[in-house]
Write an enzyme that holds these catalytic residues in place. Structure first.
Site, PDB file in Angstrom:
ATOM      1  N   ASN A  14     -12.415  -0.364   9.244  1.00  0.00           N
ATOM      2  CA  ASN A  14     -12.122  -0.894  10.579  1.00  0.00           C
ATOM      3  C   ASN A  14     -11.592   0.193  11.494  1.00  0.00           C
ATOM      4  O   ASN A  14     -10.939   1.140  11.040  1.00  0.00           O
ATOM      5  CB  ASN A  14     -11.017  -1.966  10.512  1.00  0.00           C
ATOM      6  CG  ASN A  14     -11.482  -3.267   9.922  1.00  0.00           C
ATOM      7  OD1 ASN A  14     -12.644  -3.646  10.049  1.00  0.00           O
ATOM      8  ND2 ASN A  14     -10.574  -3.949   9.253  1.00  0.00           N
ATOM      9  N   ASP A  16      -8.698   0.511  14.103  1.00  0.00           N
ATOM     10  CA  ASP A  16      -7.486  -0.187  14.533  1.00  0.00           C
ATOM     11  C   ASP A  16      -7.165   0.254  15.961  1.00  0.00           C
ATOM     12  O   ASP A  16      -6.934   1.439  16.206  1.00  0.00           O
ATOM     13  CB  ASP A  16      -6.296   0.173  13.626  1.00  0.00           C
ATOM     14  CG  ASP A  16      -6.450  -0.384  12.216  1.00  0.00           C
ATOM     15  OD1 ASP A  16      -7.350  -1.212  11.984  1.00  0.00           O
ATOM     16  OD2 ASP A  16      -5.660   0.028  11.339  1.00  0.00           O
ATOM     17  N   GLY A  42      -8.784  -0.306   7.707  1.00  0.00           N
ATOM     18  CA  GLY A  42      -9.576  -1.092   6.759  1.00  0.00           C
ATOM     19  C   GLY A  42      -9.157  -0.680   5.356  1.00  0.00           C
ATOM     20  O   GLY A  42      -9.067   0.513   5.056  1.00  0.00           O
ATOM     21  N   LYS A  43      -8.847  -1.672   4.499  1.00  0.00           N
ATOM     22  CA  LYS A  43      -8.335  -1.344   3.168  1.00  0.00           C
ATOM     23  C   LYS A  43      -9.296  -0.464   2.373  1.00  0.00           C
ATOM     24  O   LYS A  43      -8.885   0.450   1.651  1.00  0.00           O
ATOM     25  CB  LYS A  43      -8.058  -2.624   2.382  1.00  0.00           C
ATOM     26  CG  LYS A  43      -6.810  -3.325   2.828  1.00  0.00           C
ATOM     27  CD  LYS A  43      -6.503  -4.508   1.935  1.00  0.00           C
ATOM     28  CE  LYS A  43      -5.159  -5.073   2.312  1.00  0.00           C
ATOM     29  NZ  LYS A  43      -4.056  -4.116   2.086  1.00  0.00           N
ATOM     30  N   GLY A  44     -10.589  -0.753   2.466  1.00  0.00           N
ATOM     31  CA  GLY A  44     -11.568   0.021   1.700  1.00  0.00           C
ATOM     32  C   GLY A  44     -11.545   1.479   2.111  1.00  0.00           C
ATOM     33  O   GLY A  44     -11.440   2.380   1.268  1.00  0.00           O
ATOM     34  N   ASN A 177       0.678  -7.148  -4.371  1.00  0.00           N
ATOM     35  CA  ASN A 177       2.091  -7.020  -4.017  1.00  0.00           C
ATOM     36  C   ASN A 177       2.789  -8.337  -4.416  1.00  0.00           C
ATOM     37  O   ASN A 177       2.151  -9.252  -4.943  1.00  0.00           O
ATOM     38  CB  ASN A 177       2.293  -6.634  -2.542  1.00  0.00           C
ATOM     39  CG  ASN A 177       1.845  -7.721  -1.576  1.00  0.00           C
ATOM     40  OD1 ASN A 177       1.682  -8.885  -1.950  1.00  0.00           O
ATOM     41  ND2 ASN A 177       1.648  -7.348  -0.327  1.00  0.00           N
ATOM     42  N   ALA A 198      10.180  -0.968  -1.868  1.00  0.00           N
ATOM     43  CA  ALA A 198      11.186   0.059  -2.157  1.00  0.00           C
ATOM     44  C   ALA A 198      11.670   0.021  -3.608  1.00  0.00           C
ATOM     45  O   ALA A 198      12.265   0.981  -4.102  1.00  0.00           O
ATOM     46  CB  ALA A 198      12.376  -0.119  -1.222  1.00  0.00           C
ATOM     47  N   ASP A 222       6.938   4.807   8.085  1.00  0.00           N
ATOM     48  CA  ASP A 222       5.962   3.747   8.319  1.00  0.00           C
ATOM     49  C   ASP A 222       5.395   3.338   6.952  1.00  0.00           C
ATOM     50  O   ASP A 222       4.783   4.160   6.277  1.00  0.00           O
ATOM     51  CB  ASP A 222       4.844   4.293   9.233  1.00  0.00           C
ATOM     52  CG  ASP A 222       3.737   3.292   9.466  1.00  0.00           C
ATOM     53  OD1 ASP A 222       3.924   2.101   9.135  1.00  0.00           O
ATOM     54  OD2 ASP A 222       2.680   3.684   9.978  1.00  0.00           O
ATOM     55  N   ASP A 228      -2.149   0.786  -0.073  1.00  0.00           N
ATOM     56  CA  ASP A 228      -3.496   1.341  -0.251  1.00  0.00           C
ATOM     57  C   ASP A 228      -3.446   2.665  -1.023  1.00  0.00           C
ATOM     58  O   ASP A 228      -4.280   2.920  -1.890  1.00  0.00           O
ATOM     59  CB  ASP A 228      -4.176   1.551   1.117  1.00  0.00           C
ATOM     60  CG  ASP A 228      -4.561   0.225   1.769  1.00  0.00           C
ATOM     61  OD1 ASP A 228      -4.785  -0.760   1.042  1.00  0.00           O
ATOM     62  OD2 ASP A 228      -4.632   0.174   3.010  1.00  0.00           O
TER      63      ASP A 228
HETATM   64  P1  ADP Z   1       2.202  -3.553   0.342  1.00  0.00           P
HETATM   65  O1  ADP Z   1       2.382  -2.634   1.502  1.00  0.00           O
HETATM   66  O2  ADP Z   1       0.780  -3.689  -0.098  1.00  0.00           O
HETATM   67  O3  ADP Z   1       2.921  -4.878   0.488  1.00  0.00           O
HETATM   68  P2  ADP Z   1       4.419  -2.486  -1.222  1.00  0.00           P
HETATM   69  O4  ADP Z   1       5.294  -2.712  -0.043  1.00  0.00           O
HETATM   70  O5  ADP Z   1       4.778  -3.150  -2.493  1.00  0.00           O
HETATM   71  O6  ADP Z   1       2.887  -2.813  -0.896  1.00  0.00           O
HETATM   72  O7  ADP Z   1       4.368  -0.906  -1.431  1.00  0.00           O
HETATM   73  C1  ADP Z   1       3.437  -0.278  -2.294  1.00  0.00           C
HETATM   74  C2  ADP Z   1       4.099   0.912  -2.956  1.00  0.00           C
HETATM   75  O8  ADP Z   1       4.513   1.873  -1.964  1.00  0.00           O
HETATM   76  C3  ADP Z   1       5.354   0.586  -3.755  1.00  0.00           C
HETATM   77  O9  ADP Z   1       5.016   0.202  -5.075  1.00  0.00           O
HETATM   78  C4  ADP Z   1       6.100   1.921  -3.697  1.00  0.00           C
HETATM   79  O10 ADP Z   1       5.562   2.828  -4.633  1.00  0.00           O
HETATM   80  C5  ADP Z   1       5.766   2.432  -2.307  1.00  0.00           C
HETATM   81  N1  ADP Z   1       6.774   2.011  -1.295  1.00  0.00           N
HETATM   82  C6  ADP Z   1       6.627   1.057  -0.340  1.00  0.00           C
HETATM   83  N2  ADP Z   1       7.747   0.939   0.404  1.00  0.00           N
HETATM   84  C7  ADP Z   1       8.625   1.860  -0.084  1.00  0.00           C
HETATM   85  C8  ADP Z   1       9.959   2.270   0.253  1.00  0.00           C
HETATM   86  N3  ADP Z   1      10.648   1.688   1.256  1.00  0.00           N
HETATM   87  N4  ADP Z   1      10.529   3.252  -0.493  1.00  0.00           N
HETATM   88  C9  ADP Z   1       9.875   3.855  -1.512  1.00  0.00           C
HETATM   89  N5  ADP Z   1       8.609   3.514  -1.872  1.00  0.00           N
HETATM   90  C10 ADP Z   1       7.989   2.534  -1.173  1.00  0.00           C
END
Ligand code: ADP
Length: 283
Positions: A14, A16, A42-44, A177, A198, A222, A228
């Protein structure tokens, strides 16, 4: 040194279009925003770019329109080292996400999948890949075809949409997730990975926790796209014939590194960066 493992990524691409305004518009209201920004998404496409950056030989199977946005997306993917020769150029417009942010970071997103809905893998041979990674932003029939034909499949069951349990069961690895995990029945699956933001990530075998890895402490800029990068890293690690334990540690660190810069494809860590962080964590 081993040659780079071959990874196929099947999924969405995509453009954005992002604008920021003071307050999100109410129905019928017009508001003015700052300058529009265009980002590759886009996730892909995000996962393909991340896997290539981590050193895999990645071929992307997706569909874009025969338009300027489609050409721009393919150029951007190519600049990350992704092979885009098999991407279809179709009659529908390139998939576009319209993203409006307010001053507090709250968002409204409208996605027009467009060309992504025309993805067709009928003439694609998936047997040559060490592993194929796919997600749910494309036609569920295409995902069903991938899990039926590819020798080894990692399914990132995102976004949270209704999914045929037989498709889920046929994937070798399912990554979700916490929110997606709640929406799916994963307790009969042998190899499930749940990302915990986190808090890191854990691997579950038939509903039982088998391994948990803490994320390194970072100050995120961010978190968009971290999931992904995680999926790409886990897949690349398995394609290198690493164990699930090694893959989980590698992917958790890659995901954390992805939070340190803006944009889904703007913060893609290299293999060397992930390995350096991993070494720091275990010393
Ligand atoms: P999604 O964005 O798909 O909901 P998550 O938020 O679970 O997925 O984040 C995916 C991965 O990215 C986590 O397993 C971790 O390794 C990393 N991550 C995401 N947010 C943080 C953060 N605030 N601090 C450290 N690692 C993070």
């Amino acid at each position: 040194m081993n040659s780079a493992p071959r990874v196929g990524v099947v999924g969405s691409a995509n453009v954005d279009l992002v604008v920021r305004c003071r307050a999100l518009p109410r129905p019928g209201e017009t508001v003015l925003a700052g300058d529009v920004r265009r980002l590759a998404g886009g996730k892909g496409a995000n996962q393909a770019a991340a896997a290539a950056r981590l050193g895999a030989a990645v071929t992307f199977h997706g569909a874009v329109g025969d338009d300027e946005a489609g050409r721009w997306l393919l150029e951007s993917l190519g600049s990350h080292g992704v092979d885009v020769a098999r991407v279809a150029r179709v009659a529908r417009p390139t998939g576009t996400a319209f993203i409006t942010l307010d001053a507090a970071g709250e968002n409204q997103i409208v996605v027009a999948p467009g060309a992504n809905g025309s993805l067709d893998l009928a003439s694609v041979d998936l047997a040559s890949y060490a592993i194929v990674l796919t997600q749910l932003e494309i036609d569920p029939a295409v995902v069903a075809d991938v899990v039926a034909r590819a020798p080894r499949v990692v399914l990132n069951a995102a976004p949270a949409v209704a999914l045929d349990p037989a498709v889920l069961a046929r994937a070798d690895v399912v990554i979700v997730n916490e929110t997606e995990a709640e929406a799916l029945d994963l307790d009969r699956l042998d190899h499930v990975v749940v990302t915990l933001g986190a808090h890191g990530a854990e691997r579950r075998e038939r509903g039982r926790m088998a391994q948990r890895v803490a994320a390194p402490a970072v100050t995120p800029v961010d978190t968009v796209g971290a999931g992904d990068v995680f999926c790409a890293a886990y897949t690349v690690a398995l394609a290198r014939a690493w164990s699930p334990d090694e893959a989980l540690a590698y992917a958790t660190h890659a995901g954390a590194l992805a939070t340190l810069a803006l944009g889904a494809q703007g913060a893609l860590p290299t293999d060397q960066e992930v390995v350096t962080w991993l070494a720091r964590a275990s010393s």
